[in-house]
Write a protein that holds these residues in place. Structure first.
Motif, short mmCIF file in Angstrom:
data_model
loop_
_atom_site.label_atom_id
_atom_site.label_comp_id
_atom_site.label_asym_id
_atom_site.label_seq_id
_atom_site.Cartn_x
_atom_site.Cartn_y
_atom_site.Cartn_z
N LEU A 23 0.82 -1.21 0.00
CA LEU A 23 0.00 0.00 0.00
C LEU A 23 0.85 1.26 0.00
CD1 LEU A 23 -2.74 -1.15 2.52
CD2 LEU A 23 -3.05 -0.73 0.08
N ALA A 24 2.10 1.14 0.44
CA ALA A 24 3.02 2.29 0.47
C ALA A 24 4.07 2.20 -0.63
CB ALA A 24 3.70 2.37 1.83
N SER A 25 3.89 1.30 -1.59
CA SER A 25 4.92 1.03 -2.60
C SER A 25 4.90 2.01 -3.77
CB SER A 25 4.74 -0.39 -3.14
OG SER A 25 3.51 -0.47 -3.89
N GLY A 26 3.81 2.74 -3.93
CA GLY A 26 3.65 3.60 -5.10
C GLY A 26 2.86 2.96 -6.21
N ALA A 27 2.40 1.73 -6.03
CA ALA A 27 1.57 1.09 -7.05
C ALA A 27 0.25 1.83 -7.20
CB ALA A 27 1.31 -0.37 -6.67
N ASP A 28 -0.25 1.91 -8.41
CA ASP A 28 -1.53 2.57 -8.64
C ASP A 28 -2.68 1.77 -8.05
OD1 ASP A 28 -0.30 4.64 -10.04
OD2 ASP A 28 -0.49 3.61 -11.96
N VAL A 29 -2.59 0.45 -8.15
CA VAL A 29 -3.61 -0.45 -7.59
C VAL A 29 -2.89 -1.60 -6.91
CG1 VAL A 29 -5.58 -1.93 -8.09
CG2 VAL A 29 -5.22 0.12 -9.47
N VAL A 30 -3.34 -1.96 -5.73
CA VAL A 30 -2.84 -3.15 -5.04
C VAL A 30 -3.88 -4.26 -5.20
CG1 VAL A 30 -2.28 -4.16 -2.79
CG2 VAL A 30 -1.42 -1.88 -3.40
N VAL A 31 -3.42 -5.42 -5.64
CA VAL A 31 -4.31 -6.56 -5.84
C VAL A 31 -3.97 -7.61 -4.79
CG1 VAL A 31 -5.16 -8.32 -7.43
CG2 VAL A 31 -4.38 -6.10 -8.32
N LEU A 54 -9.88 -4.59 4.87
CA LEU A 54 -10.72 -3.75 4.03
C LEU A 54 -11.97 -3.23 4.72
CD1 LEU A 54 -10.42 -5.74 0.66
CD2 LEU A 54 -9.11 -3.76 1.45
N THR A 55 -12.05 -3.40 6.03
CA THR A 55 -13.17 -2.80 6.76
C THR A 55 -13.05 -1.28 6.79
OG1 THR A 55 -11.96 -3.15 8.84
CG2 THR A 55 -13.61 -4.81 8.21
N ASP A 56 -11.86 -0.77 6.49
CA ASP A 56 -11.65 0.68 6.45
C ASP A 56 -11.18 1.08 5.05
OD1 ASP A 56 -12.14 1.17 9.25
OD2 ASP A 56 -10.19 0.22 9.65
N PRO A 57 -11.44 2.34 4.64
CA PRO A 57 -10.91 2.82 3.36
C PRO A 57 -9.39 2.72 3.32
CG PRO A 57 -12.58 4.32 4.22
CD PRO A 57 -12.28 3.33 5.32
N GLN A 58 -8.84 2.51 2.15
CA GLN A 58 -7.41 2.32 1.99
C GLN A 58 -6.78 3.52 1.25
OE1 GLN A 58 -5.85 -0.52 3.41
NE2 GLN A 58 -7.91 -0.53 4.28
N PRO A 59 -5.47 3.72 1.42
CA PRO A 59 -4.82 4.89 0.80
C PRO A 59 -4.74 4.82 -0.72
CG PRO A 59 -3.20 3.48 1.88
CD PRO A 59 -4.54 2.98 2.30
N VAL A 60 -4.78 3.61 -1.28
CA VAL A 60 -4.83 3.44 -2.74
C VAL A 60 -5.91 2.40 -3.03
CG1 VAL A 60 -2.38 3.98 -3.05
CG2 VAL A 60 -3.09 1.60 -2.74
#
Length: 280
Positions: A23-31, A54-60
């Motif tokens: 989530l902190a890697s700079g990826a546009d989408v994390v799968v 995923l119970t909370d909103p994520q940064p990306v």
């Protein structure tokens, strides 16, 4: 999220600490992967850990690749992920028919004024999936994209050399365009250390019409982004074409002798749009 995702980073769902790093890697989408990256005896843990995350909103944006649609685990995955605020989309593995997409879309449709559903992305990983590419791409409005899963496809077809997949790649690119979907991202490059070969492969994918690529390690992300973003020369050329079109909308020749028309101008505008994707 950037306007055009270029990097899709896969991470195993049973490794919460790796998900945090992704989530902190700079990826546009994390799968977050619940399928191939997770051992059978870790499936339940991966599902529970992913649902908790995923119970909370994520940064990306976070997508989840669920388990095979024809097996018992997919239904459990969908039930656990239902309505989670941190989930931005689902990736459906080994899709072979449009009916599979419709079944998932019907189950995940949310009650909104527009009747919108959770964005779905179908992975085509078999010969049958490739044959049904356009039907799958147009199966349901909730389907936002299609892409290849090349490891499984290679095994299904018995293909050895990389060039043996080019027809399938072009088939998926054409199907996505014909369906009005975004250009598909390339499948993952399995060697996480050979970045030179990754760059060459990305250049080939870009030439075939792909846009962006899935990755399995953060070190691959900058290589993918560089390969798919326009070069300074391409940007300068596009600016020249758009400027010329602003003064004369018809077909014309540039001072250097190149002929441009509406199709060339449209391509130039797409180039500039992609170059501007990270700008405010």
């Amino acid at each position: 999220m950037t306007a055009v995702p270029l990097t899709w980073l896969y991470v195993p769902g049973d490794r919460p600490e790796v998900v945090t790093k992704a989530l902190a890697s700079g990826a546009d989408v994390v799968v977050v992967d619940l399928e191939d990256a997770v051992d059978p005896d870790r499936k339940e843990y991966a599902r529970a850990a992913t649902a908790e995350r995923l119970t909370d909103p994520q940064p990306v944006p976070v997508h989840v690749r669920i388990n095979a649609l024809d097996g018992p685990l997919a239904s459990r995955d969908l039930r656990a992920l239902e309505g989670l605020p941190g989930l931005s989309g689902l990736r459906l593995p080994k899709v072979t028919t449009p009916q599979q997409v419709v079944r998932v879309a019907t189950r995940t449709t949310v009650s909104t004024a527009t009747g919108a559903g959770l964005p779905l992305h179908a992975l085509l990983e078999t010969a049958l999936g490739i044959e049904h590419a356009f039907a799958i791409a147009t199966a349901h409005p909730a389907l936002h994209g299609i892409a290849l899963g090349e490891a499984d496809l290679r095994a299904d077809l018995g293909v050895r050399g990389d060039a043996g997949l080019d027809w399938c790649r072009s088939r998926v690119v054409v199907a996505a365009r014909a369906a009005g979907l975004a250009p598909p991202p390339q499948s993952v490059h399995p060697d996480t250390r050979d970045l030179d070969t990754l760059a060459v492969s990305c250049a080939h994918g870009r030439a075939l019409g792909f846009l962006g690529r899935a990755a399995i390690h953060p070190r691959q992300l900058p290589v993918i982004e560089r390969a798919y973003l326009p070069t300074p020369e391409e940007i300068e050329d596009a600016e020249q074409i758009v400027k010329a079109a602003a003064t004369d909308e018809g077909a014309q020749a540039l001072p250097d002798g190149r002929f441009i028309d509406a199709a060339v101008v449209a391509t130039a505008r797409r180039t500039l749009s992609l170059a501007d994707r990270d700008r405010p």
